[in-house]
Every structure is written in C-alpha cells, then in structure tokens.
Design a protein around this motif. Structure first.
Motif, PDB file in Angstrom:
ATOM      1  N   ILE A 151       0.862  -1.188   0.000  1.00  0.00           N
ATOM      2  CA  ILE A 151       0.000   0.000   0.000  1.00  0.00           C
ATOM      3  C   ILE A 151       0.894   1.232   0.000  1.00  0.00           C
ATOM      4  CG2 ILE A 151      -1.724   1.309   1.314  1.00  0.00           C
ATOM      5  CD1 ILE A 151      -2.758  -1.405   2.374  1.00  0.00           C
ATOM      6  N   PHE A 152       0.803   1.995  -1.078  1.00  0.00           N
ATOM      7  CA  PHE A 152       1.679   3.162  -1.217  1.00  0.00           C
ATOM      8  C   PHE A 152       0.916   4.469  -1.441  1.00  0.00           C
ATOM      9  CE2 PHE A 152       4.035  -0.613  -2.546  1.00  0.00           C
ATOM     10  CZ  PHE A 152       5.065  -0.573  -1.633  1.00  0.00           C
ATOM     11  N   LYS A 153      -0.406   4.377  -1.564  1.00  0.00           N
ATOM     12  CA  LYS A 153      -1.220   5.589  -1.772  1.00  0.00           C
ATOM     13  C   LYS A 153      -2.224   5.717  -0.629  1.00  0.00           C
ATOM     14  CE  LYS A 153      -1.231   5.438  -6.838  1.00  0.00           C
ATOM     15  NZ  LYS A 153      -1.037   4.006  -7.125  1.00  0.00           N
ATOM     16  N   GLU A 154      -2.504   6.965  -0.253  1.00  0.00           N
ATOM     17  CA  GLU A 154      -3.465   7.210   0.829  1.00  0.00           C
ATOM     18  C   GLU A 154      -4.874   6.773   0.472  1.00  0.00           C
ATOM     19  OE1 GLU A 154      -3.411  11.120   2.698  1.00  0.00           O
ATOM     20  OE2 GLU A 154      -1.253  11.216   2.306  1.00  0.00           O
ATOM     21  N   LYS A 155      -5.176   6.677  -0.813  1.00  0.00           N
ATOM     22  CA  LYS A 155      -6.536   6.331  -1.250  1.00  0.00           C
ATOM     23  C   LYS A 155      -6.669   4.860  -1.655  1.00  0.00           C
ATOM     24  CE  LYS A 155      -8.267  10.455  -0.782  1.00  0.00           C
ATOM     25  NZ  LYS A 155      -8.669  10.671   0.595  1.00  0.00           N
ATOM     26  N   LEU A 173       4.125   3.326  10.362  1.00  0.00           N
ATOM     27  CA  LEU A 173       3.326   3.539   9.153  1.00  0.00           C
ATOM     28  C   LEU A 173       2.525   2.280   8.864  1.00  0.00           C
ATOM     29  CD1 LEU A 173       6.062   5.187   6.929  1.00  0.00           C
ATOM     30  CD2 LEU A 173       4.044   6.326   7.870  1.00  0.00           C
ATOM     31  N   GLY A 174       1.299   2.459   8.418  1.00  0.00           N
ATOM     32  CA  GLY A 174       0.474   1.300   8.090  1.00  0.00           C
ATOM     33  C   GLY A 174      -0.609   1.126   9.132  1.00  0.00           C
ATOM     34  N   VAL A 175      -0.798  -0.116   9.575  1.00  0.00           N
ATOM     35  CA  VAL A 175      -1.900  -0.460  10.480  1.00  0.00           C
ATOM     36  C   VAL A 175      -1.957   0.456  11.699  1.00  0.00           C
ATOM     37  CG1 VAL A 175      -2.761  -2.242  12.056  1.00  0.00           C
ATOM     38  CG2 VAL A 175      -2.103  -2.851   9.712  1.00  0.00           C
ATOM     39  N   GLU A 176      -0.810   0.781  12.280  1.00  0.00           N
ATOM     40  CA  GLU A 176      -0.846   1.580  13.518  1.00  0.00           C
ATOM     41  C   GLU A 176      -1.413   2.983  13.281  1.00  0.00           C
ATOM     42  OE1 GLU A 176       2.547   1.449  16.054  1.00  0.00           O
ATOM     43  OE2 GLU A 176       2.787  -0.705  15.802  1.00  0.00           O
ATOM     44  N   LEU A 177      -0.988   3.630  12.208  1.00  0.00           N
ATOM     45  CA  LEU A 177      -1.523   4.971  11.946  1.00  0.00           C
ATOM     46  C   LEU A 177      -2.999   4.898  11.542  1.00  0.00           C
ATOM     47  CD1 LEU A 177       1.344   7.030  10.244  1.00  0.00           C
ATOM     48  CD2 LEU A 177       0.791   6.739  12.659  1.00  0.00           C
ATOM     49  N   TRP A 178      -3.366   3.858  10.792  1.00  0.00           N
ATOM     50  CA  TRP A 178      -4.785   3.709  10.425  1.00  0.00           C
ATOM     51  C   TRP A 178      -5.624   3.446  11.666  1.00  0.00           C
ATOM     52  CZ3 TRP A 178      -2.703  -0.192   6.419  1.00  0.00           C
ATOM     53  CH2 TRP A 178      -2.068   0.508   5.385  1.00  0.00           C
ATOM     54  N   ALA A 179      -5.107   2.646  12.589  1.00  0.00           N
ATOM     55  CA  ALA A 179      -5.823   2.364  13.840  1.00  0.00           C
ATOM     56  C   ALA A 179      -6.017   3.653  14.635  1.00  0.00           C
ATOM     57  CB  ALA A 179      -5.064   1.329  14.674  1.00  0.00           C
ATOM     58  N   GLY A 238      10.562   8.492  13.657  1.00  0.00           N
ATOM     59  CA  GLY A 238       9.949   9.035  12.445  1.00  0.00           C
ATOM     60  C   GLY A 238      10.641  10.271  11.888  1.00  0.00           C
ATOM     61  N   ASN A 239      11.640  10.779  12.593  1.00  0.00           N
ATOM     62  CA  ASN A 239      12.331  11.996  12.131  1.00  0.00           C
ATOM     63  C   ASN A 239      13.007  11.822  10.772  1.00  0.00           C
ATOM     64  OD1 ASN A 239      11.552  13.366  14.386  1.00  0.00           O
ATOM     65  ND2 ASN A 239      13.581  13.448  15.334  1.00  0.00           N
ATOM     66  N   LYS A 264       5.869  13.397   3.487  1.00  0.00           N
ATOM     67  CA  LYS A 264       4.493  12.897   3.457  1.00  0.00           C
ATOM     68  C   LYS A 264       4.227  11.999   4.671  1.00  0.00           C
ATOM     69  CE  LYS A 264       2.065   9.614   0.520  1.00  0.00           C
ATOM     70  NZ  LYS A 264       2.507   8.454   1.222  1.00  0.00           N
ATOM     71  N   ASN A 265       5.164  11.096   4.964  1.00  0.00           N
ATOM     72  CA  ASN A 265       4.986  10.185   6.097  1.00  0.00           C
ATOM     73  C   ASN A 265       5.065  10.933   7.426  1.00  0.00           C
ATOM     74  OD1 ASN A 265       4.681   8.086   4.313  1.00  0.00           O
ATOM     75  ND2 ASN A 265       6.760   7.329   4.532  1.00  0.00           N
ATOM     76  N   GLN A 266       5.953  11.925   7.504  1.00  0.00           N
ATOM     77  CA  GLN A 266       6.032  12.728   8.736  1.00  0.00           C
ATOM     78  C   GLN A 266       4.727  13.497   8.951  1.00  0.00           C
ATOM     79  OE1 GLN A 266       9.457  15.147   9.527  1.00  0.00           O
ATOM     80  NE2 GLN A 266      10.892  13.517   8.980  1.00  0.00           N
ATOM     81  N   HIS A 267       4.131  13.950   7.861  1.00  0.00           N
ATOM     82  CA  HIS A 267       2.849  14.670   7.950  1.00  0.00           C
ATOM     83  C   HIS A 267       1.756  13.726   8.484  1.00  0.00           C
ATOM     84  CE1 HIS A 267      -0.291  17.535   7.092  1.00  0.00           C
ATOM     85  NE2 HIS A 267      -0.930  16.629   6.369  1.00  0.00           N
ATOM     86  N   SER A 268       1.728  12.486   7.989  1.00  0.00           N
ATOM     87  CA  SER A 268       0.758  11.486   8.482  1.00  0.00           C
ATOM     88  C   SER A 268       0.937  11.261   9.978  1.00  0.00           C
ATOM     89  CB  SER A 268       0.936  10.151   7.752  1.00  0.00           C
ATOM     90  OG  SER A 268       0.687  10.311   6.382  1.00  0.00           O
ATOM     91  N   LEU A 269       2.181  11.173  10.411  1.00  0.00           N
ATOM     92  CA  LEU A 269       2.465  10.957  11.828  1.00  0.00           C
ATOM     93  C   LEU A 269       2.017  12.169  12.657  1.00  0.00           C
ATOM     94  CD1 LEU A 269       3.675   9.057  13.922  1.00  0.00           C
ATOM     95  CD2 LEU A 269       5.907  10.101  13.487  1.00  0.00           C
ATOM     96  N   GLU A 270       2.264  13.365  12.155  1.00  0.00           N
ATOM     97  CA  GLU A 270       1.845  14.581  12.878  1.00  0.00           C
ATOM     98  C   GLU A 270       0.324  14.647  13.020  1.00  0.00           C
ATOM     99  OE1 GLU A 270       3.689  16.746  14.633  1.00  0.00           O
ATOM    100  OE2 GLU A 270       5.353  15.420  14.087  1.00  0.00           O
TER     101      GLU A 270
END
Length: 179
Positions: free
Chosen positions: A19-23, A55-61, A87-88, A93-99
């Motif tokens: 999975i590489f796209k947010e959609k 990244l992945g299941v944890e952020l989606w959860a 995550g630094n 894009k991934n840092q933004h998801s984490l924020e």
C-alpha cells in the motif's frame, strides 16, 4: 475473560501490504475491520488504545480511534514511541501522516528518551507495551510474515505467564469482511 482497559494495536507496515497511496481501497477494509474489533473491546470496558506510530496499520488504527471518539468520547489514544525522535528520518508525506495522528492522541511519549541507539530500545518498548496493556489487536497473518512477528512472538510468550489477550485479524478475515 478479564476486563481489558488498554490494548495495543499493531500490524503490517504499509509497504509490507503493498500500500503506497493514501486512497488505496485496502486501507478502508483494514480500518473497518479494526473499527469492528475496537468497538467490541469498548463494549467490554476498553478505555485506551496504544500504538507506537509505525506507518500502516498503527496509523490507520489511530485514525479509527479518532473517529470512534465521536461516539465514544471516553476512549483515549496513546502513542508510545520506542525512542525519542521516532519518524524523524521519514519523508515529508509520512512525517505529515504521523503529525496528524499525534494531534488525535491524548498522550504521546517514548519508552526510551534517547534517539535510536540499539535494538535493546525496541525490546524495551515491547516489554513496556506488554506490561501496560491487557491485550493486543494485530492485523497479522502467520502465513504472511512481517515485522509484527517479533511482537507477536513476545506476546505469545508473555501470555503463557500472564492473562493477556491476543486477537489477530488475518488475511482471511480481511477477505471475508469484503464479501
């Protein structure tokens, strides 16, 4: 079964599932499965969901918990990083998801207050999560190995000595949730 107040949610990293796209439509399927399981824990007294920010299941959860707070305002989200600065080194894009997920959290901290130094910090993180949760919900299938296997093995060993609930959402479960 004992009442579980806190669970740790983890599972595959996004790249492990291709999975590489947010959609990506797979994300909605995973989030719906997580939502159903987390609600069943809430109905049994769950108060906290912990993730470690992968990244992945944890952020989606974490996003699912953010949505569930609308119906279950007493539900809390904790992000417990393994080490300071987690995550630094990710891309923007991934840092933004984490924020975004950190903004949803009721509590954010790290087990080690040092930047990454050794695998011992990851082991300490696993020990901390096992000792501070009553169970874990893992999007993981033993037929498709991934990094979550390390946590699962430790959780299984832990559950031989202590009352510890381990729930897996397998590939079959995800497939069946579509049908």
């Amino acid at each position: 079964m004992d009442q579980i107040k806190t669970i740790y949610v983890s599972g595959y990293r996004s790249f492990e599932m291709g999975i590489f796209k947010e959609k990506d439509p797979k994300i909605e399927i995973i989030k719906n499965s997580l939502k159903k399981e987390i609600i069943s824990y809430i109905e049994m007294g769950l108060e906290w969901v912990l993730v470690s920010g992968n990244l992945g299941v944890e952020l989606w959860a974490a996003e699912v918990v953010g949505e569930l707070k609308n119906d279950f305002p007493e539900l809390k989200l904790g992000i417990i990083f393994p080490f300071k600065g987690f995550g630094n080194n990710w891309n923007e894009k991934n840092q933004h998801s984490l924020e975004k997920v950190k903004a949803l959290a009721d509590y954010v901290n790290s087990v080690s207050h040092q930047p990454y130094q050794s695998p011992a910090q990851l082991k300490g993180h696993t020990t901390f999560l096992l000792e501070h949760t009553g169970g874990s919900l893992l999007v993981y299938d033993k037929d498709y190995e991934g990094k979550t296997l390390f946590f699962l093995r430790e959780a299984e060993r832990f559950s031989e000595r202590f009352s510890y609930d381990i729930r897996l959402i397998t590939m079959d479960d995800l497939q069946n949730s579509i049908e």
